[in-house]
Design a protein around this motif. Structure first.
Motif, mmCIF file in Angstrom:
data_model
loop_
_atom_site.group_PDB
_atom_site.id
_atom_site.type_symbol
_atom_site.label_atom_id
_atom_site.label_comp_id
_atom_site.label_asym_id
_atom_site.label_seq_id
_atom_site.Cartn_x
_atom_site.Cartn_y
_atom_site.Cartn_z
ATOM 1 N N SER A 62 0.850 -0.875 -0.016
ATOM 2 C CA SER A 62 -0.253 -0.093 -0.473
ATOM 3 C C SER A 62 0.919 1.251 0.211
ATOM 4 N N GLY A 63 0.455 1.951 -0.837
ATOM 5 C CA GLY A 63 0.935 3.509 -0.348
ATOM 6 C C GLY A 63 0.794 4.313 -1.295
ATOM 7 N N ASN A 65 3.064 7.712 -4.267
ATOM 8 C CA ASN A 65 4.327 8.568 -3.768
ATOM 9 C C ASN A 65 4.406 9.722 -2.167
ATOM 10 N N ASP A 66 3.561 10.084 -2.168
ATOM 11 C CA ASP A 66 3.764 11.146 -1.277
ATOM 12 C C ASP A 66 4.308 10.786 -0.041
ATOM 13 N N VAL A 67 4.155 9.454 0.580
ATOM 14 C CA VAL A 67 4.071 8.916 1.677
ATOM 15 C C VAL A 67 5.168 7.139 1.094
ATOM 16 N N GLY A 68 5.459 6.680 0.381
ATOM 17 C CA GLY A 68 6.131 5.703 0.778
ATOM 18 C C GLY A 68 5.455 4.924 0.463
ATOM 19 N N LEU A 70 4.426 0.749 2.136
ATOM 20 C CA LEU A 70 4.243 -0.276 3.125
ATOM 21 C C LEU A 70 4.186 -1.689 2.807
ATOM 22 N N ARG A 83 9.170 -0.834 4.370
ATOM 23 C CA ARG A 83 8.355 0.712 4.494
ATOM 24 C C ARG A 83 9.233 1.802 3.760
ATOM 25 N N THR A 85 10.861 4.757 0.460
ATOM 26 C CA THR A 85 10.093 5.910 -1.104
ATOM 27 C C THR A 85 10.509 4.460 -2.400
#
Length: 105
Positions: A62-63, A65-68, A70, A83, A85
């Protein structure tokens, strides 16, 4: 600290079942691949090949571009989580942790 090259070699042996030579991976049935051609920490297709080879009981990603990203991978009763980028690196680290290999956070 384990280098990406060393981690790849350990995963090739433990997860993919390949033998590791100085400059190549022996894949069985007299097949081999140059070591530079399998780079799951950097190449997304190689990371997915590693994921397929790990045959996890369960995995999730999941995830954005803004949060990287997981990534969670469960092999048997062990769940590895990572976790970051870089999607290939997160996948590879989660697989490594699920396989009992210590990698940096």
């Amino acid at each position: 600290a384990m280098t990406s090259e060393h981690l790849t070699a350990v995963l090739a042996e433990k997860v993919m079942g390949w033998s590791v030579g100085p400059d190549r991976f022996m894949m069985g049935d007299r097949r081999w691949m140059p070591r530079w051609r399998f780079q799951p920490t950097e190449n997304l297709m190689d990371a997915f090949q590693l994921l397929e080879g790990a045959a996890p009981n369960e995995y999730s990603m999941s995830g954005g571009n803004d949060v990287g990203f997981l990534v969670r991978v469960r092999i048997g009763s062990v769940t590895g989580e990572a976790r970051g980028t870089s999607k290939p690196l997160a996948i590879t680290h989660a697989i490594a942790r699920a396989a009992g290999i210590e990698v940096e956070p």
